[in-house]
Design a protein around this motif. Sequence first.
Motif, PDB file in Angstrom:
ATOM      1  N   ARG A 264      36.153  39.880  32.837  1.00 26.02           N
ATOM      2  CA  ARG A 264      35.212  40.808  33.477  1.00 26.02           C
ATOM      3  C   ARG A 264      34.004  40.073  34.038  1.00 26.02           C
ATOM      4  O   ARG A 264      33.477  40.447  35.083  1.00 26.02           O
ATOM      5  CB  ARG A 264      34.764  41.879  32.476  1.00 26.02           C
ATOM      6  CG  ARG A 264      35.851  42.893  32.168  1.00 26.02           C
ATOM      7  CD  ARG A 264      35.449  43.790  31.013  1.00 26.02           C
ATOM      8  NE  ARG A 264      34.392  44.710  31.371  1.00 26.02           N
ATOM      9  CZ  ARG A 264      34.586  45.990  31.692  1.00 26.02           C
ATOM     10  NH1 ARG A 264      35.801  46.477  31.697  1.00 26.02           N
ATOM     11  NH2 ARG A 264      33.581  46.774  31.986  1.00 26.02           N
TER      12      ARG A 264
ATOM     13  N   PHE B 156      35.049  38.337  37.296  1.00 24.70           N
ATOM     14  CA  PHE B 156      35.322  39.208  38.438  1.00 24.70           C
ATOM     15  C   PHE B 156      34.109  40.068  38.812  1.00 24.70           C
ATOM     16  O   PHE B 156      34.205  40.955  39.646  1.00 24.70           O
ATOM     17  CB  PHE B 156      36.545  40.098  38.146  1.00 24.70           C
ATOM     18  CG  PHE B 156      37.099  40.783  39.362  1.00 24.70           C
ATOM     19  CD1 PHE B 156      37.569  40.036  40.439  1.00 24.70           C
ATOM     20  CD2 PHE B 156      37.144  42.158  39.450  1.00 24.70           C
ATOM     21  CE1 PHE B 156      38.076  40.663  41.571  1.00 24.70           C
ATOM     22  CE2 PHE B 156      37.664  42.790  40.582  1.00 24.70           C
ATOM     23  CZ  PHE B 156      38.129  42.042  41.639  1.00 24.70           C
TER      24      PHE B 156
ATOM     25  N   ILE C 207      32.562  42.350  37.145  1.00 25.02           N
ATOM     26  CA  ILE C 207      32.502  43.714  36.618  1.00 25.02           C
ATOM     27  C   ILE C 207      31.287  43.834  35.705  1.00 25.02           C
ATOM     28  O   ILE C 207      30.502  44.766  35.812  1.00 25.02           O
ATOM     29  CB  ILE C 207      33.791  44.059  35.858  1.00 25.02           C
ATOM     30  CG1 ILE C 207      34.961  44.096  36.825  1.00 25.02           C
ATOM     31  CG2 ILE C 207      33.648  45.379  35.126  1.00 25.02           C
ATOM     32  CD1 ILE C 207      36.309  44.168  36.159  1.00 25.02           C
TER      33      ILE C 207
ATOM     34  N   PRO D 273      32.656  43.843  41.631  1.00 20.19           N
ATOM     35  CA  PRO D 273      34.029  43.481  41.984  1.00 20.19           C
ATOM     36  C   PRO D 273      34.175  43.294  43.487  1.00 20.19           C
ATOM     37  O   PRO D 273      34.941  42.448  43.945  1.00 20.19           O
ATOM     38  CB  PRO D 273      34.841  44.682  41.508  1.00 20.19           C
ATOM     39  CG  PRO D 273      34.042  45.259  40.400  1.00 20.19           C
ATOM     40  CD  PRO D 273      32.610  45.049  40.790  1.00 20.19           C
ATOM     41  N   HIS D 274      33.407  44.080  44.269  1.00 19.23           N
ATOM     42  CA  HIS D 274      33.506  43.956  45.720  1.00 19.23           C
ATOM     43  C   HIS D 274      33.113  42.547  46.179  1.00 19.23           C
ATOM     44  O   HIS D 274      33.801  41.930  46.983  1.00 19.23           O
ATOM     45  CB  HIS D 274      32.629  45.006  46.399  1.00 19.23           C
ATOM     46  CG  HIS D 274      32.744  44.999  47.891  1.00 19.23           C
ATOM     47  ND1 HIS D 274      31.836  44.370  48.706  1.00 19.23           N
ATOM     48  CD2 HIS D 274      33.685  45.512  48.708  1.00 19.23           C
ATOM     49  CE1 HIS D 274      32.204  44.513  49.965  1.00 19.23           C
ATOM     50  NE2 HIS D 274      33.318  45.204  50.001  1.00 19.23           N
TER      51      HIS D 274
ATOM     52  N   MET E 287      35.760  40.099  45.227  1.00 21.56           N
ATOM     53  CA  MET E 287      36.916  40.239  46.106  1.00 21.56           C
ATOM     54  C   MET E 287      36.672  39.550  47.448  1.00 21.56           C
ATOM     55  O   MET E 287      37.555  38.879  47.980  1.00 21.56           O
ATOM     56  CB  MET E 287      37.199  41.722  46.334  1.00 21.56           C
ATOM     57  CG  MET E 287      38.306  42.007  47.311  1.00 21.56           C
ATOM     58  SD  MET E 287      38.589  43.768  47.480  1.00 21.56           S
ATOM     59  CE  MET E 287      37.164  44.238  48.444  1.00 21.56           C
TER      60      MET E 287
ATOM     61  N   GLU F 163      42.240  51.875  34.576  1.00 18.07           N
ATOM     62  CA  GLU F 163      41.461  50.983  35.428  1.00 18.07           C
ATOM     63  C   GLU F 163      42.282  50.414  36.576  1.00 18.07           C
ATOM     64  O   GLU F 163      41.784  49.603  37.345  1.00 18.07           O
ATOM     65  CB  GLU F 163      40.880  49.834  34.587  1.00 18.07           C
ATOM     66  CG  GLU F 163      39.976  50.327  33.481  1.00 18.07           C
ATOM     67  CD  GLU F 163      39.425  49.197  32.616  1.00 18.07           C
ATOM     68  OE1 GLU F 163      39.905  48.056  32.742  1.00 18.07           O
ATOM     69  OE2 GLU F 163      38.519  49.478  31.822  1.00 18.07           O
ATOM     70  N   GLY F 164      43.538  50.813  36.671  1.00 21.42           N
ATOM     71  CA  GLY F 164      44.385  50.207  37.677  1.00 21.42           C
ATOM     72  C   GLY F 164      44.905  51.174  38.723  1.00 21.42           C
ATOM     73  O   GLY F 164      44.464  51.164  39.862  1.00 21.42           O
TER      74      GLY F 164
ATOM     75  N   ALA G  38      43.091  47.710  48.135  1.00 22.00           N
ATOM     76  CA  ALA G  38      42.151  46.600  48.001  1.00 22.00           C
ATOM     77  C   ALA G  38      41.952  45.894  49.337  1.00 22.00           C
ATOM     78  O   ALA G  38      40.831  45.538  49.703  1.00 22.00           O
ATOM     79  CB  ALA G  38      42.645  45.611  46.944  1.00 22.00           C
TER      80      ALA G  38
ATOM     81  N   ALA H   7      39.718  47.983  51.349  1.00 16.21           N
ATOM     82  CA  ALA H   7      38.335  47.857  50.879  1.00 16.21           C
ATOM     83  C   ALA H   7      37.730  46.551  51.368  1.00 16.21           C
ATOM     84  O   ALA H   7      36.552  46.467  51.686  1.00 16.21           O
ATOM     85  CB  ALA H   7      38.286  47.927  49.354  1.00 16.21           C
TER      86      ALA H   7
ATOM     87  N   TRP I  78      46.788  43.083  45.004  1.00 14.43           N
ATOM     88  CA  TRP I  78      45.928  41.916  45.157  1.00 14.43           C
ATOM     89  C   TRP I  78      46.541  40.875  46.060  1.00 14.43           C
ATOM     90  O   TRP I  78      45.844  40.193  46.795  1.00 14.43           O
ATOM     91  CB  TRP I  78      45.538  41.354  43.793  1.00 14.43           C
ATOM     92  CG  TRP I  78      44.561  42.262  43.158  1.00 14.43           C
ATOM     93  CD1 TRP I  78      44.771  43.077  42.089  1.00 14.43           C
ATOM     94  CD2 TRP I  78      43.235  42.527  43.607  1.00 14.43           C
ATOM     95  NE1 TRP I  78      43.662  43.829  41.840  1.00 14.43           N
ATOM     96  CE2 TRP I  78      42.694  43.512  42.747  1.00 14.43           C
ATOM     97  CE3 TRP I  78      42.437  42.053  44.643  1.00 14.43           C
ATOM     98  CZ2 TRP I  78      41.404  44.025  42.898  1.00 14.43           C
ATOM     99  CZ3 TRP I  78      41.153  42.548  44.790  1.00 14.43           C
ATOM    100  CH2 TRP I  78      40.657  43.517  43.938  1.00 14.43           C
TER     101      TRP I  78
ATOM    102  N   PHE J 253      39.341  56.386  50.594  1.00 13.18           N
ATOM    103  CA  PHE J 253      38.358  55.906  49.622  1.00 13.18           C
ATOM    104  C   PHE J 253      37.793  57.070  48.808  1.00 13.18           C
ATOM    105  O   PHE J 253      37.634  56.971  47.588  1.00 13.18           O
ATOM    106  CB  PHE J 253      37.213  55.175  50.331  1.00 13.18           C
ATOM    107  CG  PHE J 253      37.605  53.816  50.875  1.00 13.18           C
ATOM    108  CD1 PHE J 253      38.858  53.296  50.650  1.00 13.18           C
ATOM    109  CD2 PHE J 253      36.698  53.070  51.602  1.00 13.18           C
ATOM    110  CE1 PHE J 253      39.216  52.048  51.143  1.00 13.18           C
ATOM    111  CE2 PHE J 253      37.048  51.823  52.101  1.00 13.18           C
ATOM    112  CZ  PHE J 253      38.307  51.310  51.877  1.00 13.18           C
TER     113      PHE J 253
ATOM    114  N   THR K 238      38.786  47.914  42.449  1.00 12.97           N
ATOM    115  CA  THR K 238      39.553  47.585  43.638  1.00 12.97           C
ATOM    116  C   THR K 238      38.630  47.152  44.770  1.00 12.97           C
ATOM    117  O   THR K 238      39.069  46.854  45.868  1.00 12.97           O
ATOM    118  CB  THR K 238      40.407  48.808  44.048  1.00 12.97           C
ATOM    119  OG1 THR K 238      41.135  49.231  42.907  1.00 12.97           O
ATOM    120  CG2 THR K 238      41.399  48.494  45.120  1.00 12.97           C
TER     121      THR K 238
END
Lengths: 515, 340
Positions: free
Chosen positions: A317, A320, A322, A342-343, A346, A360-361, A375, A378, A429, B201, B215
């Motif tokens: 976490r 990443f 979080i 997380p953004h 990513m 969470e997935g 993803a 996003a 991902w 979204f 995500t």
Amino acid sequence: MPDIAPIVEMKRINKVFPGVRALSDVNFRLFKGEVHAIMGQNGAGKSTLVKVLTGVYKQDSGEMLLEGRPIRPDSPLAAQKLGINTVYQEVNLCLNLSVAENIFIGREPMKLGSIDWKTMNRKAAEVLLRLNIKIDVTRTLSSYSIAIQQMVAIARVLDSSAKVLILDEPTSSLDEGEVEQLFKVIRKLRDEGLAILFITHFLDQTYQISDRITVLKNGTFVGEYMTEKLPKLELIAKMLGKELSEFNYSATGEAKRDAKRDAERAAAAHGSSAETMLRAEGLGRHGSIAPFDLDLHKGDVLGLAGLLGSGRTEMARLLFGIDSADRGDILVKGKKTTLGSPHSAMMKGLGFCSEDRKNEGIFAELSIRENIILALQAKRGAFRYLTKGKQLEIADKLIKDLAIKTPNSDNEIRQLSGGNQQKVMLARWLATDPSILILDEPTRGIDVGAKLEIMEQILNLSREGLGVIFISSEFEEVIRCSTRVAVLKDKAKVAELQGEDMTERGIMQTIAGGK
Amino acid sequence: MAWWKSLTRKKIFWPLIALGVLMLFNLFFTPNFFRFEIKEGHLYGNVIDILKNGAPIMLLAVGLTLVIATKGIDISVGSIVAISAGVVAMLIGGDLHGVPKYPIPYAMAAALVVSVMCGMWNGMLVARIGMQPVIATLILLVAGRGIAMVTTNAMIVWLYAKPFALLGQGYLLGLPFSIFIVAGLVLMTVIITRRTALGLFIESVGINPTAARFTGINAKNLIFWVYTFCGFCAGVSGLVVCSTVMSADGNNAGVGYEMDAILAVVLGGTSMNGGKFYLVGSMVGALIVQTLTTTIYAFGVPPEIAQVVKALVVWIVSLLQSKTFRSMFLGMFGKKELSV
């Protein structure tokens, strides 16, 4: 310890939830004047067993005896009336009330129809004194530390009728000194004759405080042992469901050679001095994970091995974005950065599959296609919309590459099996074309065939030059896939193993051996 | 029966059935319900009235659909209607000769800006401060009335500027002008949610906020803008309301509209649990609510019983939409195909 009749005895307890056999024929005994720890990995059935004992769940079959008499509590309140008291992990007290009010809430001493404050405060002070705590009971609870709040929670359930005290992860938010303070109280209560059931993920604490250990594995009873007669290494082996003698060196050796071969392949493909993709220097977060160093190279699979609650997920976490680190640095491809969300992680080429697929997935009501492209979308932003045709193209390619079994990418993801859902997470991902992938328990709760396919994919990805962090409770899997293994224990990274030392036994010894 | 099955699975199916049943009822029991008249080139009749009177709720339902899709709620829209009406009325002014104080387009734009700011306030409380949506928007539900009253100096402002009446009373191509406003807003919303990834979204944040964050979706920003948009829709609705009665009453304009609009969204198939949303469904839902009201009046139901009848119909429609109920209901006739 006096080996007389147990105060609590649970015999052949069975409990089935839809689709899962949570407990099958589990036995459990609790003795007066003892601290008893229940140990087991995720899904071992610890919490289900405790919930049966405290009346939250009803067992499907099996018998419970309290002082030799059969009991069947149908609610936590009923269990409390029988003398079985629980202090939960999240202290559920009222921070804005006084200490005394918290202790006597719901059963305040009355005089002439109103609360007898004097008696209440005096009695509260007495109860706390029994725990060797001298504080002003008229102050609000919020003015005291979490450790004291924890003791107040204990004091609240301690009255003359208390026979059994269940402590559910009481130390998870305490620091070392506070833990010692709590243990003093526990020892005192034990010596007074209370039977204490102690639930924790901290291995060392189990050995510090418990007299007896019951080990569960996948809902079955492994055994009951006296703590002093059970070496740590053996306990770990039992939690993993293995006998120490079972470790067949040629088998693990072969697995290791597999991994080595892959490492060599990866090194050959990308040059020996592979680029560092991700680096952590003294990264840590108070109460979550102790500062650690970590290096992940191109084509590396870095395994994180440790028992449940050892800090693997916490580490992931932090990496990443979080949770935010409160010390140390992260370097992505040699550049120091902050991962605030997380953004932002990513956008810097990271990907993360959570261990908690359901919560969470996946997006249960969205289609497989939407779950896969989300993803990437996003990453592109809302206004560079992938047309449906493009979405189908991406989804169908990944469905084919990862062999996801579905007739149609427009079906809802919840219709897929666990293994296929996991592959969709991976696909999500992969669609973003990441350079670093963090996989937290990607093989949990899926069938053997799917496990092998996922591990095969991980190796393929590393060959293609991705840096992969692979977390699993199954040490065998970690060793099979990884080029190096970081071992975690009690919320800290304790060692890094590679080459010859990278064996199941090696990992277990590292965990058992302390720092 | 495959086509039947796939038809009943469409979310829009049940709201349309409900609307159809209401219409059928009127066909048989309400005299002249479907009679159209043409006066001065405009269509008149009960059905036209439903469309015209339903417009304010339909406009509110557009914004609320998106808010509810994020697992939120906005109960302040009725008050924003009053604020918007108050602002536009004060800027146009009550000149008896119909000379506006400020140009009508400016007045309308100002009212919309104020409404958007109201939406931003809600969005800030929910997304940035993390308040529960009901509580956050309750603040403006209450305070908004006060703001509307202050805006109009606690008086009912009457308007005489004829051009402004177009929004709520005017006609275009023989149809009420407000219908075109609704159609325009719905079309615009469909385009910005379905021709971009915003709709996806919004749905993913509503279905699983944690997974959405993991995500890489910026849920907080998204939620902020959704509430802001809801404020905008309420502002448009306020303009139409004000234009229809050519007055602004801070105390009474838009009272209880939030409930009708929420009802419309839910009847249209968008779940209060968030997730998938159905804009056209919400419009059908708003029409159901309005048809019900019109039917009750046309049928001459005494006002004291009218609310009970309304509640009863809503209850039945909601039951029809519940999967559990439908399988129970079918189960009573021995059909087991819906059982899991």
